[in-house]
Design an enzyme around this catalytic site. Structure first.
Site, PDB file in Angstrom:
ATOM      1  CB  SER A 105      49.836  43.859  41.813  1.00 49.62           C
ATOM      2  OG  SER A 105      49.290  42.818  40.925  1.00 49.62           O
ATOM      3  CG  ASP A 131      33.346  40.263  46.097  1.00 47.89           C
ATOM      4  OD1 ASP A 131      33.263  41.465  46.319  1.00 47.89           O
ATOM      5  OD2 ASP A 131      34.368  39.881  45.355  1.00 47.89           O
ATOM      6  CG  HIS A 161      32.903  52.032  46.684  1.00 47.41           C
ATOM      7  ND1 HIS A 161      32.806  52.562  45.317  1.00 47.41           N
ATOM      8  CD2 HIS A 161      34.063  51.419  46.199  1.00 47.41           C
ATOM      9  CE1 HIS A 161      33.528  52.287  44.430  1.00 47.41           C
ATOM     10  NE2 HIS A 161      34.311  51.631  45.170  1.00 47.41           N
ATOM     11  CD  GLN A 206      43.701  49.100  37.508  1.00 45.57           C
ATOM     12  OE1 GLN A 206      44.028  49.787  36.499  1.00 45.57           O
ATOM     13  NE2 GLN A 206      43.213  47.767  37.162  1.00 45.57           N
ATOM     14  CG  HIS A 233      36.812  40.644  42.724  1.00 44.19           C
ATOM     15  ND1 HIS A 233      36.031  41.424  43.691  1.00 44.19           N
ATOM     16  CD2 HIS A 233      37.232  41.575  42.008  1.00 44.19           C
ATOM     17  CE1 HIS A 233      36.200  42.379  43.765  1.00 44.19           C
ATOM     18  NE2 HIS A 233      37.018  42.503  42.661  1.00 44.19           N
ATOM     19  CG  HIS A 269      47.236  46.693  36.780  1.00 41.47           C
ATOM     20  ND1 HIS A 269      48.146  45.480  37.501  1.00 41.47           N
ATOM     21  CD2 HIS A 269      46.221  46.130  37.038  1.00 41.47           C
ATOM     22  CE1 HIS A 269      47.264  44.555  38.143  1.00 41.47           C
ATOM     23  NE2 HIS A 269      46.290  44.967  37.785  1.00 41.47           N
ATOM     24  CD  GLN A 283      52.098  39.714  40.512  1.00 43.00           C
ATOM     25  OE1 GLN A 283      51.943  39.443  39.281  1.00 43.00           O
ATOM     26  NE2 GLN A 283      51.505  40.461  41.436  1.00 43.00           N
TER      27      GLN A 283
HETATM   28  N1  UDP Z   1      49.529  37.083  38.833  1.00 45.55           N
HETATM   29  C1  UDP Z   1      50.236  35.883  38.851  1.00 45.55           C
HETATM   30  N2  UDP Z   1      51.011  35.747  37.985  1.00 45.55           N
HETATM   31  C2  UDP Z   1      51.126  36.633  36.908  1.00 45.55           C
HETATM   32  C3  UDP Z   1      50.012  37.742  36.796  1.00 45.55           C
HETATM   33  C4  UDP Z   1      49.230  37.871  37.925  1.00 45.55           C
HETATM   34  O1  UDP Z   1      50.358  35.266  40.143  1.00 45.55           O
HETATM   35  O2  UDP Z   1      51.671  36.331  35.938  1.00 45.55           O
HETATM   36  C5  UDP Z   1      48.515  37.134  40.205  1.00 45.55           C
HETATM   37  C6  UDP Z   1      49.088  38.057  41.101  1.00 45.55           C
HETATM   38  O3  UDP Z   1      49.823  37.427  41.828  1.00 45.55           O
HETATM   39  C7  UDP Z   1      47.874  38.643  41.787  1.00 45.55           C
HETATM   40  C8  UDP Z   1      46.649  38.767  40.841  1.00 45.55           C
HETATM   41  O4  UDP Z   1      47.138  37.787  39.619  1.00 45.55           O
HETATM   42  O5  UDP Z   1      47.372  38.023  42.718  1.00 45.55           O
HETATM   43  C9  UDP Z   1      46.468  39.988  40.068  1.00 45.55           C
HETATM   44  O6  UDP Z   1      45.497  40.656  41.166  1.00 45.55           O
HETATM   45  P1  UDP Z   1      45.393  42.307  41.119  1.00 45.55           P
HETATM   46  O7  UDP Z   1      44.537  42.496  42.010  1.00 45.55           O
HETATM   47  O8  UDP Z   1      46.645  42.890  40.931  1.00 45.55           O
HETATM   48  O9  UDP Z   1      44.866  42.533  39.550  1.00 45.55           O
HETATM   49  P2  UDP Z   1      43.398  42.418  38.707  1.00 45.55           P
HETATM   50  O10 UDP Z   1      43.926  40.791  38.032  1.00 45.55           O
HETATM   51  O11 UDP Z   1      42.377  42.229  39.657  1.00 45.55           O
HETATM   52  O12 UDP Z   1      43.452  43.387  37.725  1.00 45.55           O
END
Ligand code: UDP
Length: 452
Positions: A351, A118, A149, A371, A19, A346, A331
């Protein structure tokens, strides 16, 4: 565009999940377009340390990290409940933010001219009204989920007593294909009185008071829902996808993921990550590993060391040339690499959004929160990914999903569809694109140039 010389934006971050990072990204975009505005970024010390460590000081010269009380009593012994830290934080707010705001004003000698928060923070509506400043709320997920919501009371009354999880939400604009079972817990199922559920409910009710609702999305991704939100709120500004609108200037890749990907054929690798919070249960991790090994798919897996089960050790040894398992990947850059052919995810919003920006089809295994909604959008509405038979990882179901994405006509179509969506996303952040225009409006609101 003219921006005033003075102005002090207080940014209030939610320090859990992914967030604070997108809120900081938006703050950085605003601050670099308005270098004469001052930004105070209020967040927990732990989350501030994490998100600011990923950027260079030169990238946030007019943003000051300010730590708020995380609500954890000094002598607190954690019970192990996954939401404990979140609930303690929720209990401490808005007092912790109010206290820090007073400090910030006293220390800087400048009053607050805008609240950027937020969108979870419903109380910002009254705070901003009392201060006589605009409230800009950032919803870090999809337009569809914020709409859920906003419509919570309607959903509760319309679906009261309905047991069928396949019942659709066709009474809400743009939600013909969304089912009751896709809804986040706390809307009609789960504990509606839990602090998190109450926060989301209050947020939906407070949203019409926001001067603007900003989102990490683009108008063309969900035009019906965006139109409906616009009819209900004062201002709706899709300003994403952030990763395309403001790609990071640098990244670290200590594990050599990109070098490894560069050695592979185009669209041949499966990338796996389940975000920053969750790990699939052991039986599903094992089934997933078995499917990758049996299918002989090259894979890059972001898996925290604490999640590596001893049961996976033999698998990791056997597949050391087929795959690469690392605790963290860059990522964004991974999904932009042409060797990645599928993202097993997920379906967290960041993502999904990054996968669209990279043009990589997904296999979704949603667990909680938004999700399931995101997965429905990916699989059935945008048709840019596959789900799993039965909704969980089994060896045969995962192999089938991999086959669909890599080797079927349906998979080919998914790749085409995501290419089209990616092109729309790029257009949105281009010179005359919708997100670019919305960003300019947002900048005016935040810097006090817009009538409110
Ligand atoms: N992420 C990353 N490398 C990793 C795993 C996750 O950079 O090995 C980053 C990804 O790019 C994304 C965030 O972590 O920006 C995950 O956000 P998402 O909303 O998908 O999931 P949450 O962490 O909120 O469950």
């Amino acid at each position: 565009m003219q921006v005033p010389n003075e102005g002090h934006v207080a940014v209030l971050a939610f320090p859990f999940g992914t967030h604070a990072a997108p809120l900081l990204t938006l703050t950085r975009c605003l601050s670099s377009s308005a270098p004469n505005l001052r930004f105070s970024f209020l967040n927990s010390a732990k989350s501030n340390a994490k998100v600011f460590s990923k950027i260079k000081p030169d990238d946030y010269r007019n943003i000051k990290p300010c730590n708020v009380d995380n609500g954890i009593p000094e002598d607190h012994v954690f019970s192990g409940h996954p939401l404990e830290a979140v609930e303690l934080f929720l209990r401490a707010m808005p007092r912790n933010f109010e206290n820090e705001l007073k400090e910030v004003v006293a220390n800087t000698g400048t009053k607050i001219t805008c609240l950027l928060t937020d969108s979870f923070f419903w109380f910002a509506a009254d705070m901003a009204a009392e201060m006589g400043v605009p409230w800009v709320a950032l919803w870090t997920a999809s337009p569809c989920s914020v709409s859920v919501h906003m419509y919570t009371d309607v959903i509760r009354s319309t679906m009261k007593g309905i047991e069928n999880g396949d019942q659709t939400l066709d009474f809400i604009p743009g939600m013909n294909t969304i089912c009751a079972k896709d809804l986040p817990e706390g809307v009609i199922h789960g504990n509606l009185d839990a602090p998190f559920s109450q926060m989301l409910h209050k947020m939906g009710l407070a949203m019409p008071k926001a001067t603007a609702l900003a989102m990490n999305a683009f108008e063309e991704i969900d035009p019906t829902i965006t139109k409906d939100l616009k009819s209900k709120l004062k201002m709706v500004l899709n300003v994403g996808p952030f990763d395309l609108a403001s790609p990071p200037k640098s990244y670290s890749d200590d594990s050599g993921c990109i070098r490894w990907l560069d050695c592979h054929e185009p669209a041949s690798v499966a990338y796996l990550s389940f975000g920053t919070i969750l790990t699939p249960p052991p039986n599903e991790l094992i089934a997933l590993a078995q499917a990758l090994e049996a299918q002989k798919v090259p894979f890059l897996w972001s898996l925290r060391d604490t999640s590596k089960l001893h049961l996976l050790e033999a698998f990791l040894q056997r597949t050391s040339t087929q795959g690469k398992v690392v605790p963290w990947t860059p990522q964004l850059q991974v999904l932009e690499n042409s060797s990645v052919g599928v993202f097993i995810t997920h379906a967290g919003w960041n993502s999904v959004s990054e996968s669209i920006a990279g043009g990589v089809p997904m296999i979704c295994r949603p667990f909680f929160a938004d999700q399931m909604l995101n997965s429905r959008l990916v699989v059935d509405i945008w048709q840019i990914g596959a789900s799993l038979e039965g909704g969980t990882f089994t060896k045969s179901g995962t192999m089938r999903a991999l086959e669909i994405v890599f080797s079927s006509e349906k998979g080919k179509k998914m790749k085409e569809n995501i290419g089209v969506l990616k092109a729309k996303a790029k257009m949105a952040v281009g010179e005359n694109g919708s997100s670019t225009k919305n960003f300019k409006t947002l900048l005016k609101v935040v810097s006090g140039c817009e009538e409110i």
